[in-house]
Each structure stands twice: as C-alpha cells, then as structure tokens.
Design an enzyme around this catalytic site. Sequence first.
Site, short mmCIF file in Angstrom:
data_model
loop_
_atom_site.label_atom_id
_atom_site.label_comp_id
_atom_site.label_asym_id
_atom_site.label_seq_id
_atom_site.Cartn_x
_atom_site.Cartn_y
_atom_site.Cartn_z
N ASP A 111 -2.92 2.49 -5.92
CA ASP A 111 -2.16 2.58 -4.92
C ASP A 111 -1.60 1.35 -4.24
OD1 ASP A 111 -4.26 3.23 -4.24
OD2 ASP A 111 -3.67 4.43 -2.68
N GLU A 112 -2.46 0.04 -4.50
CA GLU A 112 -2.05 -1.03 -3.38
C GLU A 112 -1.90 -2.21 -4.39
OE1 GLU A 112 -5.30 -2.06 -0.51
OE2 GLU A 112 -6.42 -0.06 -1.21
N ASP A 141 0.65 -0.80 -0.53
CA ASP A 141 0.17 0.18 0.49
C ASP A 141 1.25 1.42 -0.10
OD1 ASP A 141 -2.10 1.69 0.15
OD2 ASP A 141 -3.00 1.06 1.97
#
Length: 401
Positions: free
Chosen positions: A144-145, A50
């Site tokens: 983003d993860e 993350d």
Amino acid sequence: MRAPLSPPDPGAPSAGDATSAGAPGIAVPGSDFGAESDEAIGLRKIIHVDMDAFYASVEQRDDPSLRGQPVAVGGSAGRGVVAAASYEARRYGVRSAMPSARAVQLCPDLIFRRPRFEVYRAVSQQIRAIFLDYTPHVEPLSLDEAYLDVTRDLRGIGSATRIAELIRRRIRADTGLTASAGVSYNKFLAKLASDENKPDGLCVIRPGEGARYVAGLPVARFHGVGPRGAERMASLGIATGADLARIDIATLRQHFGAQADYLYRAARGIDLRQVRADRPRKSVGAERTFDRDISTGSVLRATLETIIDLTWDRIARADARGRTVTLKLKFRDFQAMSRAKSLTSAVADREAFADVARQLLDAVLPLPQPIRLMGLTLSNLDDAEGDTPASPAGGQVELPF
C-alpha cells in the site's frame, strides 16, 4: 538567493551528504534544470504515495454496507490482532497492531473482516501499473505504499506535484480508493509529507523548506523513532526536530549509537537514499517491547501468538517468501538471544510460519531470566540480494515542484 550556511560541525557526518551538511535544500528560486543537469548534480523529485487505510478501504469498497462504519481487518477472536482499521474506527483509538480485544473495548460496534490478501495484492498491482506510467523508478515498501523518483518522468510533465495529483486521480478512478501523497526532494521528507494531510491529501515540501518543516515536528514522527526512542529523547530534553538539531553529533553517538548519523541528518532535512526500483528485501519482521518484563511459559506463548500475527501481516503486505524463521529475545539486562530455523523451501503459509516460531520458543524454555522484547523475522527471501550504499547526492536547488 542562497539560504544562509551554518558553520561546519567538525564532528558531523562528512559532507558528501550535501553541499552543506548544515544547510540542506539550498534554494535558487526560478531555476528549472533540464533532465541532464538534474542527473549530473544529484537533484531529485520524490513522491511518496500511501494508500488510505488500505485493507479496510478495500473491504468498504467491496461491501457497501461497511461504508461509513468502523471496520477492522484482522482476527476478532482470542488473541487476534488488528491488521488495519478504517478511519471511522481510528476515531475511537483503534490502531493497527492493537490486540482485537482492546479494539472492541474502545469501539464496541467495531466490525471485523478477515484479511483477503489475494484481493489486496491484485489492487496493489493495479496501483503499481499506474506508477509505472510515469516513472520506472518505483520502490515499493509494501502493498500500500511506494516511493517514486520522477526527476525524469516518462511523460515529460516536469512537475512532481502535478504528477502526484494525476496519480491520485487515476487511483481513485481505477480502483475506487483514495491515496495520500507527499512530494519533496528526498525520501525522508516525502514520507513525512504524505502523512500530513491524510486521508486523501497532498503535501509538498520544497527545497529550502525541509529543515524548517522538520524543526516543528515531534521526534516521534521521525521514521524509525519508536515510543522507546522518543522516551529516551525526552529524557535528554529532545521533543522536536529543532531540539534534535541542537544536539551535537558526538552526543548523539554517545546516546544513540549507529542511529546517530541518521538522526543528525534527519533533523536538518537531509536524506541521501536513492529510490531503488524493486529493491530486494533481506528480511521482514516485527518485534515488541513490553511495558513489563515477562517470563512464564504461558505468557510467553500467548505473546508469541501476537508477534506471529504482526509479523505475518508484514510478510503478506510485502508479498515476501522466505526459508528462515528467526526468534529474537531481549532479556531485562538487555542481553539478546536469537534462534533460527531454515527450511528446504519457502514457508508455505501463516500456519507453517507459526509452527516454526512455536518450535523455536519451546526449544529455549524455560528462560534464564525475564524478557523485555520479543521479535520474529523471515529471511532468506526469494530473489533477495545484498544492499549497496546509495551514492551521495549533490547540492539541492529549486525544482519545479
């Protein structure tokens, strides 16, 4: 040495779930299975990566004057919403999905930057390329993860913890950004772990530790348990994972319906979902439940603008393109209404999405009664396919984490 097994619960989810639904993470210290054995008995080494305050961190990276400053990405005027906040801003209580006006009240020196999604996508692709150097089994959740299954890693490293360290180091070197990672034997625990030592942290939950780790967590930390769900649990005396684990499956089904089996397993550190590379989404959406029911046209329209911002942020994060926009309303008596409109081609941009959403709301006004919830969804996504259930995992034993 095996962990003690709990007596079986006749009402519990059937134990294709694990060797014992009451004892996840049976530990066999010192065991180090080869790749073929791992696959045969369902062992998994999962990493959840993350990025730390991704949008805001990119802005601070690209503009040195913003470093160390409270930064929010989103619209600052009118009914703008915070899409992301730097850690400096979070110290003031600024959070994503917060109305910008409220964020400024909390942090008068807050600096706003408009989102640059083309830049975020480019950085996300750099990060994805790093993941793929270690495993083809990468399931992105957003820009983003992502989850990574490194049970059989491409470089033969064998240790999920070492791989997570290498990935974080390379992300910093290649992008100038930091990432946090969680390492465990299933997706639920890996995601919890990645949040444990943020920012720029690493947490490992080994087989045999999951149930104990979950027991001490507030139920609000469980993925999928929102503020309303936590409130309902509190009314039943459920505050932590340990409290939840004491509730039998029949009672959970009575109060939480379809979510009951998930909650039962989560309280024991069990998660059967596989990491699915490039898993197709069926839809992307956002919804909000209000503190007070709303009914007047002006308030409904103003609220819709906030929901548009929240939903489009998620659409952009997922890099999704779809043809159908759906408006969801839930009335104060909990009855629901939905209206949808499908276009001949994918929604072009935020304004096109907003225009359809406004048309859908205008078509149902005036409402027969006040609403307690409003949501928007984009579906009929490009390249979307139906989901298939994950295969049950086998028993879990000690892995070289």
